[in-house]
Scaffold this motif. Sequence first.
Motif, PDB file in Angstrom:
ATOM      1  N   UNK A 872       0.825  -1.199   0.000  1.00 25.45           N
ATOM      2  CA  UNK A 872       0.000   0.000   0.000  1.00 25.45           C
ATOM      3  C   UNK A 872       0.870   1.264   0.000  1.00 25.45           C
ATOM      4  N   UNK A 873       1.918   1.277   0.799  1.00 29.72           N
ATOM      5  CA  UNK A 873       2.783   2.457   0.840  1.00 29.72           C
ATOM      6  C   UNK A 873       3.506   2.625  -0.495  1.00 29.72           C
ATOM      7  N   UNK A 874       3.988   1.541  -1.070  1.00 27.33           N
ATOM      8  CA  UNK A 874       4.660   1.622  -2.364  1.00 27.33           C
ATOM      9  C   UNK A 874       3.718   2.185  -3.428  1.00 27.33           C
ATOM     10  N   UNK A 875       2.477   1.736  -3.413  1.00 27.71           N
ATOM     11  CA  UNK A 875       1.503   2.234  -4.385  1.00 27.71           C
ATOM     12  C   UNK A 875       1.212   3.716  -4.175  1.00 27.71           C
ATOM     13  N   UNK A 876       1.054   4.121  -2.932  1.00 31.52           N
ATOM     14  CA  UNK A 876       0.733   5.518  -2.661  1.00 31.52           C
ATOM     15  C   UNK A 876       1.899   6.438  -2.998  1.00 31.52           C
ATOM     16  N   UNK A 877       3.120   5.999  -2.695  1.00 28.14           N
ATOM     17  CA  UNK A 877       4.273   6.839  -3.020  1.00 28.14           C
ATOM     18  C   UNK A 877       4.464   6.961  -4.529  1.00 28.14           C
TER      19      UNK A 877
END
Length: 1109
Positions: A872-877
């Motif tokens: 999720x963090x990778x996608x948001x960044x």
Amino acid sequence: MLLDESSLSRHPHHRAYIASSMSAPSFPTFSGSAGGDKSSPLRPSPSSTSSSSVSRIHTTPSFAYNGRIALALVPAAAFLLDLGGAPVAVVLTVGLMVAYMLDSLRLKSAAFFAVWFSLVASQLAFFASASSSLAASSSFSSLPLTALALLLCAETNFLIGLWISLQFRWIQIENPSIVASLERLLFACIPVATPAIFTWAVVSALGMVNAAYYFLAFVCMSYWLYSLPRSSSFRSKHEPSTDSQILGPLESCIHTLYLIFAPVLFHVASHHSTALSSVSSICDLLLLFFIPFSFQLYASTRGALWWVSKDEFQIRRIRVVNGAVAMVFVVICLEVRVVFHSFSRYVHAPPPLNYLLVTVTMLGGAAAVGSYALGMVDDALSSAAFTALAVFVSGAGALVIGFPLLFIPLPLISGFYLARFFTKKSLPSYFAFVTLASLMISWFVVRNFWDLNIWMAGMDLKSFCKLILASAILAMAIPGLVLFPPKIRFLTELSLIGYALLLCYIEDRFFNYTSIYYFGFDDDVIYPSYMVVMTTILGFALIRRLASDHRIGPKAQWILTCLFSSKLAMLFISSKSVMWVSAVLLLAVSPPLLLYRDRLKGASKMKIWQGYAHACVVAISAWFCRETIFEALQWWNGMPPSDGLLLGSYILLTGIACIPIVALHFSHAQPAKRFLVLVVTMALLLILLQPPIPLSWAFRSNLIKAARQSSDDYSIYGFVVSRPAWPSWLLIATILLTLAAVTSIIPIKYIVELRAFYAVGVGITLGIYVCAEYFFQAVILYPLIVATIVCAFVFVVFTHFPSASSTRILPWVFALMVALLPVSYLMEGHLRAKNIVDDTEPDKFSTLLAIEGARMSLLGLYAMLFMLISLEIKFELATLMREKVFERGVAPNQFSHNVGFQPKLRLMQQRRASAAPAFTIKRLAAEASWMPAVGNVSTVLCFIICLIINMSLTGGSNRAIFFLAPILLLLNQDSDILASFGDRQRYFPVTFAISVFLLLNAIYRIWEEVWHGNAGWGLEIGGPGWFFAVKNAALIVLTLPNHILFNRFMWDYVKQTDSMLLLTMPLNLPSIIITDILTVRILGFLGVSYSLGQYLISRRIRMAGMKYI
């Protein structure tokens, strides 16, 4: 965009493209029309854009008979594939995959030859697999027959190759004369080869008794499809008609001789010992000769004898004279083989008067039908002769069946009215004939069958006679009703529907109630499956013809189509009510397909209330199918299905049945699509999980109750220990809530409070499910596990849809989740360890195993949650970076010059428009700078936990690291630890982790081999342990240079000299050859791979740089 020739001709100003690989076989949609299929579409390619290419596309036609050829070659190919078995299927699949890859690489000639090589290889495999079995099952005297069979298979394979060759567009463009020859060869060989293949297949299933008649039927069909005059697909329309035909006089002559003589010669060859043994055998020979001869004469009305003469008068004379001779022989042979062989009990005239009356009836009737069909009844004299012949034949037929002499005027008058209908086109005359014929048929049935005490097809014979009389009267009345004016067309529709219902009822009784209690004969199949298929096909043909002639309306066509289609369900499901419930279901499902197709395009074809009404009707009709679903599931599973499986199958059937409503009429309505996805997902979850259903009484019926209350269930299926299944409802609720949120049915994107309730609720349901299903013995861990999953869901939801205060709270939520990991892990072992002090040794051992298993499950749960957070963090960044570039970014006019970027621009605009307006990107970048660090911590924790699980379960498997190392691709560049880590170095952690893990694992293997526990090292100078450790350690050192160079290259992409790579790569060979440890050998192989990969990547970067310069 796909362009065909018609679109090019309509839009000449558009730019024409040839297919990117003109070698691609293009199989158009099947069409049963006589004219064949339309030209297949062309795929665009920038390889041919000149005006000459356009003209060549316009002037080069495509093969127009793909559908007609497929009727013969596709079933033949399926039979040969089944005969060849797995070797042929594997060889053919591999060859066609290679051809497809070559075609994708735009190697048109290579793809063409690959197709032919695959066919040749499959034929060799067929010879190897099928010839041995054929030879083993044959005697020495039948070896020539085996050779002929293999030759026939090879010829069919060759014809398939010719057909595939015609699909290559570049051959049609570059070699038009060759494709014309291939087309001629196909039409010349198919009528000779495929009838033998089809007869072989039918004989394998039904036996050799009537093989000659099967062969006769296939030869006639092939002659009609392929031997009649047809224009070539590759000849100009301006050529003379005889020159533009596919077949020439020689092929047509050979086909005619094959049609007439092949069936009788086949019968003589296969039944030579009994061919002349009786009158019936001689009649078989005559029938096998004169039936195809008569068919040839009928085909001459379509130009089949064009090669004999072009004079129509002469062809007509040949047709009439030879047809009369053939008719006499056919009628006489049918009398011997059919009438007096099977129906002699119904011939009541004494001999020799019976032979005379039967001959007069059949020969006169055939003469009347033939003369009317040939158009010879066209004046007053011929009409009078036709009427007299009809009257005479009717009277003779009545005397044959024993009709009372007192009522002989009835059949005479009936024949007169029938002839008057054909000559004067008088409807009252036809209905007078129907009335009188109904009386005669009723008399015949009552006299011969009414008083017989026979129970047949689940009913007494008297009831069956009533059904036969009703269907016969309706069948005779329908042709007259069809000719009524359109104002009273409803009479025709009602009669057709009534006849279809009677036919369905009779076939259902005969097919599903097949027991006959008569003179001790039980369970005798009196209605075979092919009769169901044949009546269904004839029904479809009748419906299509009447609908095309506007004799019936769309509603009648819809009902009749559903009734005739429902009969096919009897062939697949053995339930006694399957036909009627299938009819009800088809009537509920088909209206979106059949009743709304004439509405205007562009607008909604079905109103909203109509959609709801149809969906309710579909649900009710699917509920009527519950017993059929139950029987089908019971047959599939071998035992009665559970209530969850039954309910899931019902919901799945309802969802699939509603797909036409949504796809055809509400494709613009997103809520309808989302609700349908939820329904189908819920059905699949019920089928897979099969939870307990308290309201299963809704599906109860006598059949289901009887199956569930069987007294011998335990003796058959055994006793199964039941476990609580209620947690599966929590998993179903979690998945459905997640899907509802993803599809925006639950608007968590716009309401912060709803977002919070959703995250907590889904976390609680999934947490309770995990606890009850996998940690049911560790009750003390329930609050900790539920809290962990709730924290994970809150973090993921508010990271994806941030609020004003979520960026300040989420780091503490993640910290709480990380803190719960050691607490849960230590508490699991500490609490249970207190209880094993006073236990016996077996109980202690089992408790320790349970603790270890629970700890591994707990670590697996945390690894999954950390992986979810990292993703999720990778996608948001990544999304944040793209949107920052867009904000900084590129002027609108710059996008207009880059066509490939426009879809991405539109996607960004849609995402920006749909984002929550309460939180901006700048504020997220300012207040959520912790996200990269949290993502890195989560990724590292996930990787470490996976390594621990790998060491615990597999002992440190070497293969596992290649699956676990890609987890490190989720690392991000942060402002503290990984400040210099960027997108350029994203593969460095993966390769570095693989190298380090294998290095440490190899060292551990050496340690494990030479260390002897408390006894010490056990190493002696010059001993075997010393030699083993030194040798493998030195081999490990030899593999290090390539690993160091490659990992350094993955960090900075600085090119090494080729000499350095050439010097270090051979150092890995000793590690591959002489090592004793598998891990060291893997390190050697990996070093060689690293060296080659580094060389190829460096070369590619250099070539790209040279192109840029």
